[in-house]
Scaffold this active site. Structure first.
Site, mmCIF file in Angstrom:
data_model
loop_
_atom_site.group_PDB
_atom_site.id
_atom_site.type_symbol
_atom_site.label_atom_id
_atom_site.label_comp_id
_atom_site.label_asym_id
_atom_site.label_seq_id
_atom_site.Cartn_x
_atom_site.Cartn_y
_atom_site.Cartn_z
ATOM 1 N N CYS A 2 0.834 -1.194 0.000
ATOM 2 C CA CYS A 2 0.000 0.000 0.000
ATOM 3 C C CYS A 2 0.873 1.249 0.000
ATOM 4 O O CYS A 2 2.097 1.185 -0.033
ATOM 5 C CB CYS A 2 -0.902 0.008 1.239
ATOM 6 S SG CYS A 2 -1.851 -1.505 1.459
ATOM 7 N N ASP A 100 -3.603 -9.127 8.365
ATOM 8 C CA ASP A 100 -2.483 -8.848 9.261
ATOM 9 C C ASP A 100 -2.555 -7.461 9.887
ATOM 10 O O ASP A 100 -1.874 -7.193 10.881
ATOM 11 C CB ASP A 100 -1.143 -9.030 8.540
ATOM 12 C CG ASP A 100 -1.055 -8.256 7.236
ATOM 13 O OD1 ASP A 100 -2.055 -7.640 6.820
ATOM 14 O OD2 ASP A 100 0.025 -8.275 6.610
ATOM 15 N N ILE A 291 13.593 -10.830 -17.911
ATOM 16 C CA ILE A 291 13.877 -9.788 -18.901
ATOM 17 C C ILE A 291 15.245 -10.047 -19.514
ATOM 18 O O ILE A 291 16.205 -10.359 -18.818
ATOM 19 C CB ILE A 291 13.856 -8.391 -18.232
ATOM 20 C CG1 ILE A 291 12.421 -7.988 -17.906
ATOM 21 C CG2 ILE A 291 14.495 -7.342 -19.113
ATOM 22 C CD1 ILE A 291 11.553 -7.676 -19.115
ATOM 23 N N SER A 363 11.325 -12.216 -5.233
ATOM 24 C CA SER A 363 12.598 -11.923 -5.883
ATOM 25 C C SER A 363 13.743 -12.607 -5.133
ATOM 26 O O SER A 363 13.558 -13.138 -4.042
ATOM 27 C CB SER A 363 12.846 -10.406 -5.920
ATOM 28 O OG SER A 363 13.348 -9.953 -4.670
ATOM 29 N N GLY A 364 14.930 -12.557 -5.725
ATOM 30 C CA GLY A 364 16.117 -13.139 -5.094
ATOM 31 C C GLY A 364 17.008 -12.112 -4.437
ATOM 32 O O GLY A 364 18.155 -12.416 -4.085
#
Length: 631
Positions: A2, A100, A291, A363-364
């Site tokens: 948010c 949450d 990508i 993601s890593g």
């Protein structure tokens, strides 16, 4: 995920205009397109823009507690909220929603300021306690989520998820901080201890701020730190097993969502490890996105395709080319402050691609910082050991002058750049690492500065902050201190800023399982030989993942998410490179020697030198100032 904003009055309590908070939130609509809300009370206003991820139909914000004592606006995800909910229910808490957000309210009422120590996740929140008449601001341990703040002339403190939220407030002054220009020219971004605008601050990672109506704004308080001064004593095979357990927990905890979820996949070790554990959960085929580039040397898409085939993912791929840099102004607008990590473009493009399929993407990011995966960390560890073998006087009197006299070989591999190595060895480890991490060395950037900017900067040195961070790091070695600096300085200012702004620009929530704080605490206590071995970083991570990934994925040379900007600035973007020196915007600032910039551009275009990073920094500074209208 948010966007939040708010206003809090200190001193004289004045009414807060709800429409003002609404305007601050409306410019953050990209962070939360699914809903909005504003709550105001005497001397306080809280606003929210919602991207629905968990409890989609419930959990509107700002949210009041059941007894209406507290009001909360919250950006982020609490991954252990179900465990916390059960614990708090056992202590008598009653919940009306399934998300949450309400758990944070109950945690505050149970633990007060210590509630943040119980939260596992990425978050920024503002919680107003109506009974105590105080506002509590908190940011997650690594700074995944941002918060900008400014004390205004009417005695209020305004805050927002992005600088543009503050810019929507009519009392915010738009005066550039010249020290921030020096910081930006040094690092390629404005670090968290400063902002491009005077008077604007960022709540630091792992810090809280408690505000009271009858008191001035205090200093933020740290509630957590990463300690590298302890070492595991277990056998390597046991540590590998423990590492895999942490990885599995970190990934699974971040797969909680009531919306479609996928992953970024570059084909490197880190994102491939995340996809491997996602594929083990039995929740069906994983959606992956990657990508590629139109320059073969920078294109990793074939490796991503191979990993996708290995785990049977639904894989989507797209290429980025230089003609897409027409979006430079759009990118500058995402960051507000100047931001020169050129991988922001492909990160934005992969976020756009992911958003076509999912609302949440894992993601890593974080593994290089936590497990010593950067080449600069490995070089620093070698250099630091060498410093310990050579007397300080010898290093300063012999190696320093020798380094100054040695020719500069930017084109050569790092081990052959004797000039930078000798200069680094002549100073302290912290000074050497600051030099390695900086984008533009002081002799080059001060050669560009006008007399006016030199005078405004004075004796300030951007490197000093990083050096101080390393000197006070809870560390046992140079490698420890370098990793600490990367996790606390580089990561929030560069990597996490890049991922947050580019993903939020397309209303995508990005999650970083490899930054689970328990996983990072485990990694920080690993013996050095399990982090770096035979000149390679992330040793134990790669070793542990051998059962999941092939050797040519695990042990191929690290490439990273590198944008081929040097080639583009000599080819299709050469006109933009030449235009930097003629920029009316930069000329109006009076900060730079524009003739010198033009010389540097021509030297790069001709191939005599590689000034791509510097030129890109100047181009993004020019575009950011134009977008902000503050030059």
């Amino acid at each position: 995920m948010c966007g939040i904003a708010g206003i809090f009055h200190t001193g004289t309590i004045k009414p807060v205009d709800p429409s003002r908070v609404t305007r601050m939130c409306d410019v953050l609509a990209h962070r939360g397109p699914d809903g909005s809300g504003v709550w105001t009370g005497p001397g306080v206003g809280l606003g929210h823009r919602r991207l629905s991820i968990i409890d989609i139909e419930g959990s509107p914000q700002p949210m009041q507690s059941a007894d209406e004592r507290c009001v909360l606006t919250f950006n982020g995800e609490i991954y252990n909220y179900r465990d916390l909910r059960r614990e708090l229910e056992g202590r008598g808490a009653i919940f009306r929603t399934d998300g949450d957000t309400e758990v944070i309210l109950a945690a505050w009422e149970r633990w007060g300021e210590d509630c943040v120590k119980h939260l596992h996740g990425m978050f920024v929140f503002a919680l107003y306690d109506r009974r105590e008449r105080k506002l509590f601001l908190a940011r997650d341990r690594f700074g995944v989520k941002p918060l900008f703040m400014a004390e205004l002339s009417d005695g209020s403190l305004a805050f927002a998820s992005e600088l543009k939220g503050l810019l929507a407030h009519p009392l915010l002054r738009r005066d550039v901080d010249p020290l921030a220009v020096e910081d930006y020219m040094t690092w390629g971004y404005v670090p968290d201890h400063r902002s491009i605008l005077r008077g604007v601050k960022k709540l630091p990672a792992a810090h809280t701020l408690l505000l009271k109506h009858d008191s001035p704004v205090p200093e933020p308080q740290r509630y957590w730190d990463i300690r590298f001064d302890k070492r595991h004593s277990a056998k390597p095979q046991d540590l590998e097993a423990e590492l895999l357990h942490h990885l599995q927990q970190a990934v699974e905890s971040r797969m909680v969502a009531d919306v479609p979820l996928g992953a970024f996949l570059s084909g490197g070790v880190d994102s491939s490890a995340v996809v491997a554990f996602m594929s083990q959960t039995g929740r069906g085929r994983v959606q992956t996105c990657s990508i590629g580039f139109d320059v073969e040397s920078a294109d990793e898409s074939s490796h991503a395709q191979r990993v996708a085939e290995l785990f049977g993912t639904d894989h989507a791929s797209r290429k980025v080319s230089a003609d897409q840099f027409d979006a430079i102004d759009t990118i500058a607008g995402m960051f507000d402050e100047p931001f020169a990590d050129a991988s922001a473009l492909p990160t934005w493009r992969v976020s756009q691609l992911a958003r076509e399929h999912v609302t949440v993407a894992l993601s890593g990011d974080g593994a290089d910082e936590a497990f010593a995966g950067y080449r600069r960390q490995v070089f620093h560890a070698h250099e630091d050991r060498l410093r310990g073998l050579l007397p300080s006087a010898l290093r300063k009197k012999v190696l320093g002058p020798l380094g100054d006299a040695f020719p500069k070989l930017d084109w050569a591999p790092r081990p052959l750049r004797a000039k930078s190595t000798l200069q680094s060895l002549a100073g302290s480890g912290a000074e050497g690492y600051a030099s390695a991490l900086s984008a533009v060395p002081p002799e080059i950037r001060f050669g560009l500065y006008s007399e006016t900017l030199v005078r405004q900067v004075g004796d300030y040195s951007a490197e000093r902050m990083l050096i101080d961070v390393m000197k006070r790091a809870p560390a046992r070695s140079g490698l420890d201190a370098a990793q600490y600096a990367d996790l606390t300085f580089w990561l929030p200012g560069d990597i996490l800023t890049k991922v947050d702004r580019t993903s939020m620009a397309v209303s995508l929530e990005a999650r970083e399982p490899l930054l689970d704080h328990r996983l990072v605490e485990f990694a920080a206590a690993l013996p050095e030989r399990l982090r770096v071995r035979r000149g390679q970083g992330k040793f134990i991570l790669k070793k542990a993942m051998e059962r999941y990934l092939p050797d040519d994925i695990l042990y191929r040379p690290k490439q990273g998410f590198v944008t081929p900007i040097a080639e583009w600035l000599r080819g299709p973007l050469a006109s933009k490179a030449r235009g930097i020196g003629r920029s009316a915007m930069l000329a109006r600032t009076g900060w730079f020697d524009n003739a010198r910039i033009a010389e540097i551009a021509e030297a790069h275009i001709s191939g005599r030198s590689d000034h791509s990073r510097l030129l890109w920094q100047l181009l993004m500074l020019d575009r950011s100032l134009a977008r902000l209208g503050i030059a």
